[in-house]
Write an enzyme that holds these catalytic residues in place. Structure first.
Site, short mmCIF file in Angstrom:
data_model
loop_
_atom_site.label_atom_id
_atom_site.label_comp_id
_atom_site.label_asym_id
_atom_site.label_seq_id
_atom_site.Cartn_x
_atom_site.Cartn_y
_atom_site.Cartn_z
N TYR A 101 0.88 -1.08 -0.12
CA TYR A 101 0.04 -0.04 0.02
C TYR A 101 0.90 1.14 0.01
O TYR A 101 2.02 1.17 0.38
CB TYR A 101 -0.84 -0.07 1.20
N CYS A 102 0.21 2.18 -0.40
CA CYS A 102 0.84 3.80 -0.43
C CYS A 102 -0.20 4.47 0.06
O CYS A 102 -1.19 4.15 0.87
CB CYS A 102 1.49 4.09 -1.82
N TRP A 103 -0.08 5.71 -0.25
CA TRP A 103 -1.09 6.94 0.40
C TRP A 103 -2.28 6.64 -0.19
O TRP A 103 -3.42 6.45 0.71
CB TRP A 103 -0.65 8.16 0.08
N SER A 109 2.33 2.08 -4.88
CA SER A 109 1.92 0.94 -4.58
C SER A 109 1.75 -0.10 -5.67
O SER A 109 1.94 -1.37 -5.95
CB SER A 109 0.74 0.83 -3.60
N TYR A 130 -3.42 3.77 2.18
CA TYR A 130 -3.47 4.15 3.50
C TYR A 130 -4.59 4.98 4.13
O TYR A 130 -5.20 4.92 5.03
CB TYR A 130 -2.05 5.01 4.01
#
Length: 362
Positions: A101-103, A109, A130
């Site tokens: 995952y990323c933001w 991601s 996130y």
């Protein structure tokens, strides 16, 4: 617009929060600063852009163009993905299933997940990233704290409330140790040396994770706290539920409390300058003459007398003023008197508390 089914999301390598437990590894590809601020439980940090690189790419995006930012970002991201795979994942078997995952669940991601899937691993990207997790935590903390039956361990400063909670936990009770989660002892002098408090979002994630593991059918023991612990604040639903719960009041003698504080704040004894710096924060609550006298006592090593005065003239008056006002069950609280706050004495208090609630210690 059609709604994607779960199977369609899986085919695209997307996963939801409900699937977190299905994955062998959770990989946070955001920058170290983002990871430090908050992260999903169990997540490891494999940043595809470090703090400076993320700022650089963002500046190019705003000041030059999205196209130039994407070119530079892609080169940096690709290099870091290779570094992480080589350093951390070459020993993983084909059956390994990571979640990335990323933001927002977008490019960072997406790139990492694509490479992992091309290698042959069943990697998935967290749908929404996130931000989905953060939204979930905020929504849950608005209602989750109200599902539990709390028992509030109260008592003036120096009554070893946190140590009693720890003893209760060792005996198998459900304990919400707010000061441990907040890395702070909850008073003006409560900051821990060399231990910064977590970010507010990280604190809330820890709260949510801890509460989610509790059984609503069993009581949860918690310390009487203010709305703020150091720089952190408690969610409204949690502080409201705690303040409406029954209290269990520890009442140790002043001598026992002073002796306990001498042990529990031993880092002040080893570094009096640290204590004098903290005493300054009492300005506005105590006269300048009192502040100066307490600082002189600290510098002279007169710690038993100093702690006694702090209890008598600062902490106890504040406690008496706040507890009855903020905790509805305080006046009717069961009392546990003691003249012993040694580790053995703390254990005995915990045993008495469990017995009073109809439970036996393990």
């Amino acid at each position: 617009m059609s709604i994607e089914t779960m199977s369609e999301k899986r085919q695209k390598g997307l996963a939801t929060l409900a699937q977190l437990a299905e994955f062998d590894e959770i990989i946070d590809v955001r920058s170290p600063a983002e990871y430090e601020d908050d992260r999903l439980p169990r997540a490891i940090n494999c940043p595809v852009l470090d703090n400076e690189e993320r700022a650089r790419v963002g500046t190019i995006y705003k000041q030059v163009s999205a196209f130039e930012a994407k070119k530079i970002g892609a080169a940096i991201v690709s290099r870091h993905i290779g570094e992480h795979i080589e350093a951390r994942f070459l020993d993983k078997p084909r059956e390994w299933r990571p979640l990335v995952y990323c933001w927002r669940g977008g490019k960072r991601s997406g790139a990492f997940t694509y490479i992992l899937r091309e290698i042959g691993w069943d990697a998935h990207r967290l749908d929404g990233g996130y931000k989905t997790w953060r939204r979930h935590v905020v929504e849950e903390l608005a209602t989750l704290p109200q599902r539990f039956d709390y028992r509030v361990v109260s008592g003036a400063t120096g009554n070893a409330k946190s140590r009693v909670l720890e003893a209760l936990a060792e005996m198998g009770a459900q304990v919400l140790h707010l000061e441990a989660l907040a890395a702070h002892k909850g008073s003006v002098l409560g900051a821990l040396p060399d231990t910064p408090q977590p970010a507010q979002r990280m604190f809330e994630t820890q709260l949510y994770t801890t509460l989610s593991a509790f059984d609503p059918a069993r009581p949860v023991y918690v310390e009487a706290e203010s709305r703020r612990i150091g720089v952190l604040h408690l969610p409204d639903a949690l502080i409201g539920a705690i303040r409406a719960a029954p209290c269990l009041r520890i009442e140790a003698t002043t001598a026992a409390r002073v002796n306990f504080l001498l042990r529990d704040y031993d880092y002040f004894l080893a570094n009096p300058a640290l204590l004098t710096d903290k005493i300054v924060h009492l300005k506005g609550l105590q006269s300048n003459e009192t502040i100066e006298r307490w600082q002189a006592m600290a510098n002279a090593g007169e710690f038993p007398a100093l702690f006694g005065e702090l209890l008598e003239h600062h902490y106890d008056p504040l406690y008496q003023k706040s507890q009855g006002k903020n905790y509805t069950g305080y006046d009717a609280a069961a009392s546990f008197a003691t003249d012993d706050l040694s580790p053995q004495g703390v254990k005995a208090i915990a045993e008495r508390i469990l017995a009073s609630q109809g439970h036996q210690s393990a």
